[in-house]
Each structure stands twice: as structure tokens, then as C-alpha cells.
Write a protein that holds these residues in place. Structure first.
Motif, short mmCIF file in Angstrom:
data_model
loop_
_atom_site.label_atom_id
_atom_site.label_comp_id
_atom_site.label_asym_id
_atom_site.label_seq_id
_atom_site.Cartn_x
_atom_site.Cartn_y
_atom_site.Cartn_z
N UNK A 151 -12.66 6.33 -9.80
CA UNK A 151 -13.63 7.16 -9.06
C UNK A 151 -13.71 8.56 -9.63
N UNK A 152 -12.65 9.01 -10.29
CA UNK A 152 -12.58 10.38 -10.77
C UNK A 152 -13.76 10.81 -11.61
N UNK A 153 -14.32 9.90 -12.41
CA UNK A 153 -15.43 10.23 -13.30
C UNK A 153 -16.69 10.64 -12.54
N UNK A 154 -16.78 10.26 -11.28
CA UNK A 154 -17.97 10.59 -10.48
C UNK A 154 -17.95 12.03 -9.99
N UNK A 155 -16.81 12.71 -10.13
CA UNK A 155 -16.68 14.06 -9.62
C UNK A 155 -16.17 14.12 -8.20
N UNK A 156 -15.99 12.97 -7.58
CA UNK A 156 -15.44 12.92 -6.22
C UNK A 156 -13.99 13.38 -6.28
N UNK A 157 -13.64 14.42 -5.53
CA UNK A 157 -12.29 14.98 -5.65
C UNK A 157 -11.22 14.04 -5.09
N UNK A 158 -10.05 14.08 -5.69
CA UNK A 158 -8.93 13.27 -5.21
C UNK A 158 -8.54 13.73 -3.80
N UNK A 159 -8.64 12.85 -2.82
CA UNK A 159 -8.27 13.23 -1.46
C UNK A 159 -6.78 13.03 -1.20
N UNK A 160 -6.34 13.49 -0.05
CA UNK A 160 -4.97 13.18 0.37
C UNK A 160 -4.89 11.69 0.68
N UNK A 161 -3.79 11.05 0.34
CA UNK A 161 -3.66 9.62 0.67
C UNK A 161 -3.53 9.44 2.17
N UNK A 162 -3.93 8.30 2.67
CA UNK A 162 -3.84 8.05 4.12
C UNK A 162 -2.44 7.68 4.54
N UNK A 163 -2.22 7.69 5.84
CA UNK A 163 -1.00 7.16 6.42
C UNK A 163 -1.25 5.73 6.84
N UNK A 164 -0.50 4.80 6.34
CA UNK A 164 -0.68 3.40 6.67
C UNK A 164 -0.43 3.17 8.15
N UNK A 165 -1.24 2.29 8.75
CA UNK A 165 -1.15 1.95 10.18
C UNK A 165 -1.61 3.11 11.07
N UNK A 166 -2.55 3.88 10.58
CA UNK A 166 -3.02 5.01 11.37
C UNK A 166 -3.96 4.59 12.50
N UNK A 170 0.84 -1.20 0.00
CA UNK A 170 0.00 0.00 0.00
C UNK A 170 0.87 1.26 0.00
N UNK A 171 1.89 1.26 0.85
CA UNK A 171 2.79 2.42 0.90
C UNK A 171 3.49 2.65 -0.44
N UNK A 172 3.90 1.56 -1.08
CA UNK A 172 4.55 1.68 -2.38
C UNK A 172 3.58 2.23 -3.42
N UNK A 173 2.33 1.79 -3.37
CA UNK A 173 1.32 2.28 -4.31
C UNK A 173 1.12 3.78 -4.15
N UNK A 174 1.07 4.25 -2.91
CA UNK A 174 0.90 5.68 -2.64
C UNK A 174 2.13 6.46 -3.08
N UNK A 175 3.31 6.01 -2.67
CA UNK A 175 4.55 6.74 -2.94
C UNK A 175 4.88 6.79 -4.43
N UNK A 176 4.51 5.76 -5.17
CA UNK A 176 4.86 5.69 -6.59
C UNK A 176 3.94 6.54 -7.47
N UNK A 177 2.81 7.01 -6.91
CA UNK A 177 1.83 7.73 -7.71
C UNK A 177 0.76 6.84 -8.30
N UNK A 178 0.92 5.53 -8.17
CA UNK A 178 -0.07 4.59 -8.73
C UNK A 178 -1.41 4.70 -8.02
N UNK A 179 -1.38 5.06 -6.74
CA UNK A 179 -2.61 5.21 -5.95
C UNK A 179 -3.48 6.32 -6.55
N UNK A 180 -2.89 7.50 -6.77
CA UNK A 180 -3.63 8.62 -7.34
C UNK A 180 -4.10 8.31 -8.76
#
Length: 277
Positions: free
Chosen positions: A261-276, A244-254
Motif C-alpha cells: 500500500x505504501x506506493x499509493x502514498x497512504x501513510x502507515x497507520x498504527x497497528x490495531x489491537x486484536x480482538x478490539x 495476526x499478533x505475531x505479524x504485528x509484533x515481529x514487524x512483518x505487518x509494517x
């Protein structure tokens, strides 16, 4: 030659143990062990547009699907060697405990009650509970406006409807179905007044039927989506967290979010911190 009673009992005990092992062998399923064998069974939703959807041609799409595939890839398992299994909300813990899936990525909120039965990696996303209503609805603007016996639909085994009843609208009439798609159809035909679950799920349904529905009110909870897996499988949990951390850090998450989800108009949020949690 007659066997002694103790020998007969011993043989019987071994037979019972072997039978139990044969019946329950999958109950100790390990994600990393399955990955080493080259295959994974992953639980997702089949009816949530933008998140986990089984398409008419038998393929699967959505943000949860992309997260599931990325994690599998980081574990060394290619997409064609993933078996996706439908995981309704009320069955998720059972599917994990029975060893029917390796892990579940299905808008699965991390809660203390669930952590008594399964473990979680993540979170990989943070959502918030909201309401879906018909596009011409004027009275319902948020959870406080559900008083007066409004009919509210959610899914069996999920927490959103009870959250509304406990905190905002004690006289709301709760109706529960097996899937959110059934709730949306009940909303469409006037059988219920609103559907409640996480905003990102509702946005997907609104986007699927333009002009029919709208999401109202600001999110009124915080839901941490985790990847569910068997309790005590720390090696697998660590490996999934790393993925999960690699997906976020690499840009693949965004990228995955915008593509699903982007097509729904839901704005891109900040990614979470793993193990929060």
C-alpha cells in the motif's frame, strides 16, 4: 424375503443421512484441520490494487494477500499450498457458510450483522470510509457535498453507500455494481460522480491511475478489517488471532504494508489491537 416397512424406512433414513453428509461435508470446514492436511483455500479480492489483486501472470499481490500468506505460514501451510479464491463482497458469508473457503481476507469489515453468520479474527487493519472522484472534480469535497442528486457508486453487499445515504446525503442516487473496479470505470467515463468505500481501497485505485482520480475528505467512519471464518470454530479463530499478533509484533505487518500500500502514498497507520471489537 420381504423387508418389513420399518426396516425399509430405516434404510431410507440412513441413505438420506449419507447423502446429506456427502453433499454438505465441507460445511463444517475447520481452518486448523485443513492446515493439518497441508492445504488452505483462502478468499481474497481479485480487483483491488494494493490489497488483493490478481496480476496478469496469474500471481496475487496486495496487503490482504500478504496477511493471508502470513497467517497460513503460522498455521504450517506454505504459499504454494494456498489456493486463492475470488470473494466478491456480496458472496463472502455464503462462501464461508458453504465451506468453499477456509478463511477470507478481503477488506472484510467486522459488523454485528455479519457476526450473525460468520466469525471474525482480528482486526488486522483499521480503515475509514472516504470518497474517490475524478481529478478535476471541484464540487465534491466530502459526504455532505453529495446532495443535489449526485450519483454515488459502491458495491452490492457492502455498507458504504448506504452509510452516506442514511447519514449525509438523503437524495444521493446510489448505483451498485459487483466490484469496485466496475465503479471506478463508471467514474472514469462519467457515469457516476463519486465512488465510496474505505480510504485504503480508494488510495489503491488512485495510485493505479496517476492523475485520473483523487481521494477527497477526511475518513468519516471506522472500519475494522477482520478475517472471516466459520461460526463456532474457536480453535481456528484463536490460532488466526495469534498469527495476526505475531505479524504485528515481529514487524512483518509494517513491512507488508509498506511493500504493498505504501506506493499509493497512504501513510502507515498504527497497528490495531486484536480482538478490539
Amino acid at each position: 424375503m420381504k423387508m418389513s416397512r420399518s426396516i425399509r424406512l430405516g434404510i431410507g433414513a440412513i441413505a438420506v443421512a449419507l447423502a446429506a453428509t456427502a453433499c454438505g461435508g465441507d460445511e463444517s470446514r475447520s481452518v486448523t484441520s485443513s492446515a493439518e492436511n497441508g492445504n488452505l483455500v483462502v478468499g481474497i479480492k481479485f480487483d483491488q490494487p494494493g490489497l488483493g489483486l490478481r496480476n496478469p501472470d496469474g500471481t496475487f499481490s496486495g496487503f490482504d494477500v500478504e496477511v493471508a500468506k502470513y497467517v497460513a505460514g503460522q498455521l504450517g501451510v506454505s504459499e504454494e499450498n494456498i489456493e486463492f479464491k475470488e470473494s466478491p463482497s456480496a458472496q463472502r458469508e455464503t462462501l464461508i457458510q458453504n465451506g468453499e473457503v477456509d478463511y477470507i481476507v478481503a477488506t472484510y469489515s467486522i459488523t454485528d450483522a455479519r457476526k450473525e453468520k460468520v466469525d471474525f479474527a482480528g482486526p488486522y487493519f483499521i480503515a475509514g470510509q472516504s470518497l474517490l472522484v475524478r481529478a478535476d472534480e471541484a464540487e465534491i469535497t466530502g459526504p455532505e457535498s453529495l446532495n443535489g442528486g449526485k450519483r454515488l457508486c459502491s458495491v452490492t453487499g457492502s455498507t458504504p453507500a448506504q452509510n452516506v445515504k442514511d447519514t449525509y446525503a438523503q437524495d444521493v442516487q446510489l448505483q451498485e455494481f459487483d466490484t469496485y473496479s466496475a465503479c471506478v470505470e463508471a467514474l472514469r467515463n462519467g457515469a457516476v460522480d463519486a465512488v465510496t468505500t474505505d480510504d485504503i481501497i480508494l488510495a489503491g485505485y488512485a495510485a493505479q491511475s496517476p492523475g485520473d482520480f483523487k481521494v477527497v475528505g477526511e475518513p468519516f467512519t471506522e472500519e475494522l478489517y477482520g478475517i472471516g471464518l466459520a461460526q463456532g470454530d474457536e480453535a481456528s479463530r484463536t490460532a488466526i488471532n495469534d498469527a495476526i499478533e505475531d505479524m504485528i509484533d515481529s514487524g512483518a505487518w509494517a513491512e507488508a504494508f509498506e511493500a504493498t500500500v505504501g506506493a499509493s502514498g497512504y501513510p502507515l497507520p498504527d497497528p490495531p489491537t486484536v480482538d478490539r471489537y
